[in-house]
Write an enzyme that holds these catalytic residues in place. Structure first.
Site, PDB file in Angstrom:
ATOM      1  N   GLY A  71       2.977  -1.206   4.301  1.00  0.00           N
ATOM      2  CA  GLY A  71       2.969   0.229   4.019  1.00  0.00           C
ATOM      3  C   GLY A  71       4.367   0.726   3.704  1.00  0.00           C
ATOM      4  N   GLY A  72       4.999   1.358   4.654  1.00  0.00           N
ATOM      5  CA  GLY A  72       6.287   2.003   4.431  1.00  0.00           C
ATOM      6  C   GLY A  72       7.320   1.129   3.744  1.00  0.00           C
ATOM      7  N   GLY A  96       2.780   2.111  11.009  1.00  0.00           N
ATOM      8  CA  GLY A  96       3.761   3.196  10.980  1.00  0.00           C
ATOM      9  C   GLY A  96       4.533   3.380  12.256  1.00  0.00           C
ATOM     10  N   GLU A 144      -6.719   4.658   8.076  1.00  0.00           N
ATOM     11  CA  GLU A 144      -6.498   6.079   7.771  1.00  0.00           C
ATOM     12  C   GLU A 144      -7.718   6.712   7.122  1.00  0.00           C
ATOM     13  OE1 GLU A 144      -1.762   5.121   7.443  1.00  0.00           O
ATOM     14  OE2 GLU A 144      -2.899   5.470   5.605  1.00  0.00           O
ATOM     15  N   SER A 190       3.605  -2.374  10.384  1.00  0.00           N
ATOM     16  CA  SER A 190       5.050  -2.479  10.621  1.00  0.00           C
ATOM     17  C   SER A 190       5.636  -3.816  10.179  1.00  0.00           C
ATOM     18  CB  SER A 190       5.361  -2.198  12.105  1.00  0.00           C
ATOM     19  OG  SER A 190       5.043  -0.852  12.414  1.00  0.00           O
ATOM     20  N   ASN A 206       0.869  -1.181   0.000  1.00  0.00           N
ATOM     21  CA  ASN A 206       0.000   0.000   0.000  1.00  0.00           C
ATOM     22  C   ASN A 206       0.904   1.228   0.000  1.00  0.00           C
ATOM     23  OD1 ASN A 206      -1.773   2.089   0.442  1.00  0.00           O
ATOM     24  ND2 ASN A 206      -2.424   1.415   2.478  1.00  0.00           N
ATOM     25  N   TRP A 207       1.014   1.876  -1.155  1.00  0.00           N
ATOM     26  CA  TRP A 207       1.925   3.012  -1.297  1.00  0.00           C
ATOM     27  C   TRP A 207       1.411   4.254  -0.579  1.00  0.00           C
ATOM     28  CZ3 TRP A 207       3.329   3.108  -7.286  1.00  0.00           C
ATOM     29  CH2 TRP A 207       3.938   1.902  -7.613  1.00  0.00           C
ATOM     30  N   LYS A 208       0.144   4.276  -0.228  1.00  0.00           N
ATOM     31  CA  LYS A 208      -0.488   5.445   0.369  1.00  0.00           C
ATOM     32  C   LYS A 208      -0.250   6.654  -0.544  1.00  0.00           C
ATOM     33  CE  LYS A 208      -0.266   3.210   4.841  1.00  0.00           C
ATOM     34  NZ  LYS A 208      -0.035   3.324   6.302  1.00  0.00           N
ATOM     35  N   HIS A 263      -9.537   1.232   5.200  1.00  0.00           N
ATOM     36  CA  HIS A 263      -8.234   1.395   5.857  1.00  0.00           C
ATOM     37  C   HIS A 263      -8.398   2.338   7.051  1.00  0.00           C
ATOM     38  CE1 HIS A 263      -4.075   2.507   6.564  1.00  0.00           C
ATOM     39  NE2 HIS A 263      -3.749   1.409   5.925  1.00  0.00           N
TER      40      HIS A 263
HETATM   41  O1  LIG Z   1      -1.165   0.767   6.791  1.00  0.00           O
HETATM   42  C1  LIG Z   1      -0.443  -0.143   6.445  1.00  0.00           C
HETATM   43  C2  LIG Z   1      -0.695  -0.862   5.174  1.00  0.00           C
HETATM   44  O2  LIG Z   1      -1.977  -0.570   4.659  1.00  0.00           O
HETATM   45  C3  LIG Z   1       0.766  -0.558   7.246  1.00  0.00           C
HETATM   46  O3  LIG Z   1       1.702   0.498   7.183  1.00  0.00           O
HETATM   47  P1  LIG Z   1       3.190   0.221   7.741  1.00  0.00           P
HETATM   48  O4  LIG Z   1       3.665  -1.046   7.078  1.00  0.00           O
HETATM   49  O5  LIG Z   1       3.953   1.441   7.308  1.00  0.00           O
HETATM   50  O6  LIG Z   1       3.057   0.061   9.243  1.00  0.00           O
END
Ligand SMILES: O=C(CO)COP(=O)(O)O
Length: 264
Positions: free
Chosen positions: A243-244, A182, A108, A222, A14-16, A106
């Site tokens: 994510g990251g 995150g 967020e 994470s 997920n590149w956000k 999600h």
């Molecule tokens: O929100 C996430 C994937 O959708 C997880 O993010 P991180 O891997 O950066 O914790």
């Protein structure tokens, strides 16, 4: 090693809100080359990326032209098909861009945009209507964890998200504890397994045992190359929503190729 023939492991990035459409082209090309050079078996472990909306046409064109063995999807979808909904993106348009998946609910979106369980359910219905596989995100906050334990809120969220679903062709569920996103503080594999097993029970109650048996449940929060193998050893964990770490090609490739970390 968790190898369930009915559930092909899925590692999703997920590149956000990162990488514009030009950066996306270079990234996807490098990722595909990196994995192919490493001899990755894309049939054994599926790989999907979720770019920002503005990148999807470029990613589609590249994946199609070069026949890259990568799946891709969007990070959200409108509950409506078309009309006066400024800023919304229709599932019909995403399907036209050959998106296979769409992330829905999600944390967020739920926290930063006050997305309700009812809105999530309507988006799941819209995704299925347009033959998109909904990747339904559920997860507890730190407060929820302290008061209700790890499973109560994700179970309630999934039950609500499936309110309009009768016989889902294909869905994916992602358990993402909000406090692990995150933070660098992932849940333990044992907790992920506990919640994933409870979520599979909801799928069985709601959609039947056959759907429950074939539905992939991912862990997110994470995820790194150093912890992915331990999650993938859990019988009810079928992959990761990253994510990251998905924005770093060597790191994401190492996560995708988690089986090299494990004594099979
Ligand atoms: O929100 C996430 C994937 O959708 C997880 O993010 P991180 O891997 O950066 O914790």
């Amino acid at each position: 090693m968790n190898i369930n023939p009915r559930r092909t492991p899925l590692i999703a990035g997920n590149w956000k809100m990162n990488l514009d459409h030009l950066q996306a082209i270079a990234f996807v090309q490098k990722l595909a080359w990196n994995l192919k050079d490493a001899g990755h078996d894309f049939a054994a472990v599926e790989v999907a990326v979720f770019p920002p909306f503005t990148d999807l046409r470029s990613v589609q064109t590249l994946v199609s032209a070069d026949k890259l063995p990568l799946a891709f999807g969007a990070q959200d979808v409108s509950a409506q098909d078309s009309g006066a909904y400024t800023g919304e993106i229709s599932g019909a348009f995403l399907a036209q861009l050959e998106c296979q998946y769409v992330i829905i609910g999600h944390s967020e979106r739920r926290t930063l945009h006050n997305e309700s369980d009812e809105q999530v359910a309507a988006k799941v219905t819209a995704a299925l209507k347009h033959n998109l596989v909904p990747l339904i995100c559920v997860g507890e906050s730190a407060e929820d964890l302290a008061v209700h334990g790890p499973s109560a809120v994700p179970v309630a969220q999934l039950r609500a998200a499936l309110a309009g679903v009768t016989n889902a062709a294909d869905i994916v569920v992602a358990y993402e504890p909000v406090w692990a996103i995150g933070s660098g503080q992932a849940a333990t594999p044992e907790q992920a397994e506990q919640v994933a097993a409870a979520l599979r029970g909801v799928l069985a109650d709601t959609l039947g045992q056959d759907v429950a048996d074939k539905t992939r449940i991912l862990y997110g929060g994470s995820v790194k190359s150093g912890n992915i193998a331990a999650f993938m050893r859990e019988p009810n964990v079928d992959g990761a929503l990253v994510g990251g770490a998905s924005l770093d090609i060597p790191e994401f490739s190492s996560i995708v190729r988690y089986q090299k970390h494990v004594d099979l």
